[in-house]
Design a protein around this motif. Structure first.
Motif, short mmCIF file in Angstrom:
data_model
loop_
_atom_site.label_atom_id
_atom_site.label_comp_id
_atom_site.label_asym_id
_atom_site.label_seq_id
_atom_site.Cartn_x
_atom_site.Cartn_y
_atom_site.Cartn_z
N GLU A 133 0.95 -1.63 -0.21
CA GLU A 133 0.04 -0.23 -0.17
C GLU A 133 0.96 0.67 0.22
OE1 GLU A 133 -3.48 -2.04 2.15
OE2 GLU A 133 -3.08 -0.64 2.85
N ILE A 134 2.17 1.04 0.49
CA ILE A 134 3.24 2.13 1.13
C ILE A 134 3.49 2.40 -0.67
CG2 ILE A 134 5.41 3.30 1.42
CD1 ILE A 134 4.47 1.33 3.87
N ALA A 135 3.96 1.84 -1.24
CA ALA A 135 4.34 1.40 -2.64
C ALA A 135 3.21 2.14 -3.73
CB ALA A 135 4.67 0.24 -2.84
N HIS A 136 2.18 1.93 -3.62
CA HIS A 136 0.93 2.09 -4.20
C HIS A 136 1.33 3.40 -4.29
CE1 HIS A 136 -3.37 1.52 -5.95
NE2 HIS A 136 -3.66 2.80 -5.96
N PHE A 137 0.91 4.19 -3.30
CA PHE A 137 0.71 5.81 -2.99
C PHE A 137 1.78 6.46 -2.69
CE2 PHE A 137 -3.09 4.55 -1.83
CZ PHE A 137 -4.05 5.61 -1.86
N PHE A 138 3.31 6.37 -2.71
CA PHE A 138 3.89 7.12 -2.76
C PHE A 138 5.41 6.12 -3.94
CE2 PHE A 138 2.71 7.89 1.45
CZ PHE A 138 2.43 8.54 1.24
N SER A 139 5.99 7.09 -4.44
CA SER A 139 7.33 6.83 -4.81
C SER A 139 8.34 7.10 -4.39
CB SER A 139 7.59 8.00 -6.07
OG SER A 139 8.26 9.04 -5.22
N ARG A 140 9.10 5.70 -4.92
CA ARG A 140 10.39 5.67 -3.91
C ARG A 140 11.30 6.79 -3.30
NH1 ARG A 140 16.48 4.96 -4.85
NH2 ARG A 140 17.08 2.82 -3.76
N ASP A 141 11.10 7.92 -4.25
CA ASP A 141 11.83 9.26 -3.49
C ASP A 141 11.04 9.87 -2.64
OD1 ASP A 141 13.92 9.89 -5.13
OD2 ASP A 141 13.37 10.39 -7.10
N GLU A 142 9.52 9.06 -2.57
CA GLU A 142 8.90 10.24 -1.36
C GLU A 142 9.09 9.08 -0.11
OE1 GLU A 142 5.28 11.86 -3.93
OE2 GLU A 142 5.43 9.85 -3.74
N ARG A 143 9.07 7.57 0.09
CA ARG A 143 9.83 7.04 1.14
C ARG A 143 10.94 6.80 1.34
NH1 ARG A 143 7.39 2.87 -3.01
NH2 ARG A 143 9.49 2.41 -3.88
N LEU A 144 11.53 8.25 0.56
CA LEU A 144 13.38 8.30 0.66
C LEU A 144 13.27 9.97 1.76
CD1 LEU A 144 15.06 5.99 -0.86
CD2 LEU A 144 14.23 5.03 1.09
N ASN A 145 12.64 10.53 1.48
CA ASN A 145 12.13 11.95 1.89
C ASN A 145 13.43 12.43 0.40
OD1 ASN A 145 10.54 11.89 3.53
ND2 ASN A 145 11.63 11.74 4.96
N ASN A 146 13.19 11.72 -0.75
CA ASN A 146 14.49 12.26 -1.73
C ASN A 146 13.53 13.11 -2.57
OD1 ASN A 146 17.14 11.42 -1.68
ND2 ASN A 146 16.43 9.84 -2.64
N TYR A 147 13.31 14.48 -2.09
CA TYR A 147 12.28 14.68 -3.42
C TYR A 147 13.63 16.12 -3.94
CZ TYR A 147 9.20 13.97 0.03
OH TYR A 147 8.87 13.63 0.80
N THR A 148 13.07 16.66 -5.17
CA THR A 148 13.99 17.09 -6.26
C THR A 148 12.83 18.49 -6.82
OG1 THR A 148 13.36 15.96 -8.03
CG2 THR A 148 15.60 15.27 -7.24
N ASN A 149 13.16 19.02 -6.80
CA ASN A 149 12.64 20.16 -7.60
C ASN A 149 12.49 21.07 -9.54
OD1 ASN A 149 10.74 21.11 -5.46
ND2 ASN A 149 11.73 21.93 -4.48
#
Ligand code: ADP
Ligand code: MG
Length: 143
Positions: A127-143
């Motif tokens: 379920e976590i993988a259904h909603f969050f990308s790998r970067d979102e799971r790792l708090n690895n954000y880019t703009n």
């Protein structure tokens, strides 16, 4: 054994403006918010998420409800996360839920019951993988 679980503050609770109070109950119970966003589920996403219930009579109603407005998915961390979170949210039907549970306080019915919580470690990760990308799971954000 994973220390993660997955939750959704469902569209009824978002509409009723309970997001803040529900997150406060979650963090006061000892859960750490590891990922969170506000999103509106598509029909396809909701159908996939609730695939295990596709033969149940309420499936169509459940999918429509989950798509009816924005919801707030959360990745949560705590020791014994899955079982402790199920205890915190209470029974599916708020009329059966224990005092002090999230559903007892904030759910209006068995269908529109304010929150989702994973029922196993295995499903939590799916379920976590259904909603969050790998970067979102790792708090690895880019703009
Ligand atoms: P839970 O969310 O407590 O794990 P279930 O997995 O059995 O409960 O059901 C998934 C969701 O489907 C529930 O949270 C609720 O929104 C909805 N639901 C369950 N049972 C019913 C029902 N009898 N009528 C309508 N909606 C239901
Ligand atoms: Mg369930």
């Amino acid at each position: 054994m994973s220390n993660l679980t997955f939750a959704i503050i469902k569209p009824d609770a978002v509409k009723n403006n309970y997001v803040g109070q529900i997150i406060t109950m979650i963090t006061e119970a000892g859960f750490k918010v590891k990922a969170m966003k506000m999103t509106r589920m598509s029909q396809d996403s909701a159908k996939g998420f609730y695939e295990v219930h596709k033969e149940r009579p309420f499936y169509g109603e459940l999918v429509d409800f989950m798509c009816s407005g924005p919801c707030v998915p959360l990745m949560l961390e705590k020791e014994n996360a899955v079982a402790d979170f199920r205890k915190l949210i209470g029974a599916t039907d708020p009329a059966q839920a224990d005092e002090g549970t999230i559903r007892k306080r904030y759910a209006g019915s068995k269908a529109e019951n304010a929150v989702h919580g994973s029922d196993s470690d295995e499903n939590a990760l799916i379920e976590i993988a259904h909603f969050f990308s790998r970067d979102e799971r790792l708090n690895n954000y880019t703009n």
